[in-house]
Design a protein around this motif. Structure first.
Motif, short mmCIF file in Angstrom:
data_model
loop_
_atom_site.label_atom_id
_atom_site.label_comp_id
_atom_site.label_asym_id
_atom_site.label_seq_id
_atom_site.Cartn_x
_atom_site.Cartn_y
_atom_site.Cartn_z
N ARG A 152 -2.99 -3.85 -9.89
CA ARG A 152 -3.57 -2.92 -8.98
C ARG A 152 -4.81 -3.39 -8.26
N ILE A 153 -5.07 -3.45 -6.99
CA ILE A 153 -6.26 -3.82 -6.26
C ILE A 153 -7.30 -2.50 -6.35
N GLU A 154 -8.27 -3.08 -6.95
CA GLU A 154 -9.43 -1.81 -7.00
C GLU A 154 -10.17 -1.86 -5.76
N PRO A 155 -10.86 -0.85 -5.42
CA PRO A 155 -10.60 0.48 -6.44
C PRO A 155 -9.22 1.32 -6.20
N ALA A 156 -9.03 2.15 -7.10
CA ALA A 156 -7.75 2.65 -7.00
C ALA A 156 -7.39 3.47 -5.87
N GLU A 157 -8.48 4.18 -5.34
CA GLU A 157 -8.18 5.05 -4.28
C GLU A 157 -7.62 4.28 -2.94
N LYS A 158 -7.60 2.95 -3.10
CA LYS A 158 -6.85 2.20 -2.08
C LYS A 158 -5.41 2.33 -1.94
N ASN A 159 -4.96 2.86 -3.26
CA ASN A 159 -3.55 2.98 -3.39
C ASN A 159 -2.91 1.59 -3.05
N GLN A 160 -3.29 0.27 -3.31
CA GLN A 160 -3.09 -0.89 -3.12
C GLN A 160 -2.41 -1.64 -4.54
N GLU A 180 0.68 -1.18 -0.12
CA GLU A 180 -0.03 0.21 0.08
C GLU A 180 0.89 1.23 0.05
N GLY A 192 -3.04 1.35 -13.95
CA GLY A 192 -3.94 0.22 -13.68
C GLY A 192 -3.46 -0.84 -14.60
N GLU A 193 -2.68 -0.74 -15.29
CA GLU A 193 -2.10 -1.85 -16.48
C GLU A 193 -1.26 -2.88 -15.60
#
Length: 683
Positions: free
Chosen positions: A132-140, A53, A110-111
């Motif tokens: 990337r783990i969605e949603p992107a806002e997680k920053n994970q 994260e 996201g690629e």
């Protein structure tokens, strides 16, 4: 710890606890149906897995990440245990930027990404798949990886093995006589013959090339003599090559093959073929196409030549101020003398005219000499060596050297013990001497003294060995200065090409190396004596000769009348004053001169001419060579005299002049003009 920092740390710990709680809740929700199976798969999977994260750090937004989840295989593949809760920049600070860049790209775009990269901290090479783990806002970002270090080592070992393929092939052929499959698949053109020059093996590339060059397909069992029937020169050369290899010699030749403009260069590597007892049973040949390397070498040589020309022009640039000053003085003398002549003629004071004319002519000759020296100095062509007296050459350059080094430096020359001559190219020696004086000037920014000294000496056996010269008589031309001198590390590299102690852009580093090359090619040696703070002395050892120097051209010859009846001359010269002078001289000799300023105007004269005199550089869209070509289309045997203000060699750049053509460089004596005209009309 200050209360503010403590409070910040507590807030960060609390934030991490909250995120872990959310993660555990998510994992619990996702695995509620079969939690034991999920945990079993996660802990026992062979690949390493983790979830990271990103967070804002001291290095900027999203500049670090935290390991919030990792399986047991993580430590086995990466070599780092207990990573959950650890920050990347605390784990591997030296290589953190590289990993941030990799995973940051996945987070931003996201690629998914697949790559291999070494984890330097543990020496493991990891093959990584990340998304990337969605949603992107997680920053994970999720990372799946495995240790491929052994595979990478195996690949490196295989590459190293491939690098030694040719050596292994040669050894295998010598031990087993023939490995037909390996020959056939080789990237080189391969031929193998026995002692009677019968082919034991040829690969596909060799067959294709042979058919292209000689129109015949070759195969194992064919005889080399028969295959080259009809090509006697090539057969003789090829047989000679193979005989050398069959005699036990391993060697390499570079040749050019091809037809027409399609020429290619090949490297031929011949090696004897031996049996297990070491006896020669044949020979084999590897052929490599090196056309590209030859082209690169040619371009390198052209670049080096261009750099040498830059060095010459750099020295010419140093002379610009002195030359302009010199020409202004010379032109001032010429113009002043002409004005006084005009005044004396108006006052009928004819007795004063000859001295003034002599003064103007002398100044003009000095200007012409200066121009010719510069042309010889800057041109690319190799000059012919001739017997030269050093004192005469140096004395003729003293004004040029003095103006080049400036008024703050005193220049002295000494030639008391000079005897004999040297056999060199005078312009090249002038260039070398000027380079040395300019280097001496640069070593004396506050001014000083340059001494030019020449002595005749005998180099004995012991001295000759240290100088790498044959014993015998020499002239030693020395250039010494009172400058700052050279330290030992600079002195050791002084004649290396491109080595310079000057700032970038102020020198090509070719000056001394060019002087050294010229002296060595002339059969001499360059020696540098220098100490920091004590100045520098450079000795040029040149073999002494007994030949007399070439005599200077005779002056003051009177114009002779033309031989036989006068001829009709076509004169093309855009400078009206020079056109008038040439016409006057030739008409006084009995010739009839038709003068024009441009080529097209001259070609409109539909007359029969006995001689064409034309300038090379002309206005009106036609140069002198084009005018001559057009005139010879009309009058094939008409002789042509080119006149040019450039160096004569510039006219010959397209090759030697055809029969019946000559070149005369401006400014020229009228006697030379008359002589050239007479020679052309006699032929």
């Amino acid at each position: 710890m200050p209360s503010r920092e403590l409070q910040s740390l507590r807030l960060e710990v609390e934030r991490l606890r909250q995120r872990n709680a959310l993660l555990e809740a998510e994992l619990t929700d996702r695995t509620r149906q079969d939690p034991d199976l999920f945990r079993f798969l996660f802990d026992t999977m062979d690949e390493g897995f983790c979830v990271i994260e990103f967070f804002d750090g001291p290095h900027g937004p999203l500049s670090d990440y935290l390991h919030i989840l990792a399986n047991a295989a993580y430590a086995r593949h990466a070599g780092i245990p207990n990573v959950v809760g650890q920050k990347l920049r605390e784990m591997v600070p030296d290589e953190a930027d590289d990993w941030i860049a990799r995973y940051g790209q996945v987070l931003r775009t996201g690629e998914p990404l697949q790559f291999e990269q070494e984890l330097v901290a543990t020496g493991r090479v990891l093959s990584v798949t990340t998304f990337r783990i969605e949603p992107a806002e997680k920053n994970q970002v999720a990372v799946l990886f495995k240790d491929v270090t052994e595979r990478r080592r195996a690949e490196n070992a295989l590459q190293e093995l491939n690098d030694h393929l040719e050596q292994r092939v040669a050894a295998a052929l010598a031990e087993r006589s023939l490995l037909a499959e390996l020959v056939e698949n080789s990237v080189a053109r391969v031929q193998v013959v026995d002692t009677s020059l019968r082919f034991l093996a040829v690969n596909a590339r060799a067959v294709k090339d042979f058919e292209y060059l000689f129109g015949r397909k070759i195969k194992a069992g064919d005889n080399l003599h028969e295959c080259l029937d009809g090509f006697p020169e090539e057969r003789e050369r090829s047989v000679a090559y193979w005989r050398r290899a069959l005699s036990g010699e391993s060697y390499t030749e570079v040749i050019e093959y091809g037809r027409g403009s399609d020429k290619r260069h090949f490297e031929l590597r011949f090696t004897p073929l031996r049996d297990s007892a070491g006896g020669i049973v044949g020979a084999y040949l590897f052929v490599y196409d090196i056309t590209r390397q030859v082209g690169e070498q040619k371009r390198l040589l052209e670049t080096e030549e261009a750099l040498r020309q830059i060095q010459k022009m750099e020295a010419v640039g140093q002379l610009t101020g002195g030359i302009a000053h010199d020409f202004n003085n010379l032109l001032g003398g010429i113009l002043g003398a002409q004005e006084l002549i005009r005044q004396r003629l108006q006052k009928a004071r004819y007795a004063d005219v000859p001295p003034l004319l002599n003064s103007a002519c002398e100044s003009a000759h000095r200007a012409a000499t200066l121009v010719q020296r510069l042309l010889a100095f800057s041109r690319r062509q190799t000059l012919l060596p001739q017997a030269t007296r050093l004192s005469t050459l140096v004395q003729g350059m003293e004004d040029l050297i003095s103006r080049s080094v400036g008024p703050a430096i005193e220049v002295n020359s000494h030639f008391e013990l000079e005897t004999g001559t040297v056999f060199i190219d005078p312009p090249q020696l002038e260039s070398a001497l000027l380079n040395l004086c300019i280097n001496a000037r640069d070593a004396m920014p506050a001014g000083g003294r340059i001494d030019l000294h020449c002595v005749a000496l005998e180099v004995m056996q012991d001295t000759a060995q240290s100088l790498d010269l044959p014993p015998g008589p020499y002239l030693r031309l020395s250039v010494s200065d009172t400058g700052r001198g050279m330290p030992a590390e600079v002195l050791d590299r002084a004649v290396e090409p491109f080595f310079t102690t000057k700032p970038m852009g102020q020198s090509t580093g070719l000056g001394l190396s060019m002087v050294y090359g010229f002296v060595r090619q002339s059969g001499g040696q360059l020696q540098i004596c220098s100490l920091p703070g004590e100045g520098t002395c450079i000795h040029l050892y040149l073999p002494r000769h007994d030949a007399a120097p070439l005599p200077a051209p005779a002056k003051g010859m009177s114009l002779q009348a033309a031989h036989g009846p006068g001829k009709r001359v076509l004169l093309v010269e855009d400078q009206a004053a020079l056109r008038l002078v040439i016409a006057e001289v030739l008409e006084e000799l009995g010739h009839q001169v038709d003068g024009y300023a441009t080529g097209p105007a001259a070609l409109e004269a539909d007359l029969e001419f006995d001689l064409l005199i034309t300038d090379i550089g002309l206005p009106g869209g036609m140069n002198g060579r084009q005018v001559a070509q057009a005139m010879r289309g009309r009058l094939p045997s008409i002789p042509v005299l080119f006149i040019t203000g450039y160096d004569a060699n510039a006219v010959l750049e397209d090759g030697p002049l055809p029969q019946g053509m000559r070149v005369l460089t401006k400014p020229f004596d009228l006697e030379k003009l008359v002589d050239q005209v007479d020679l052309l009309l006699r032929d």
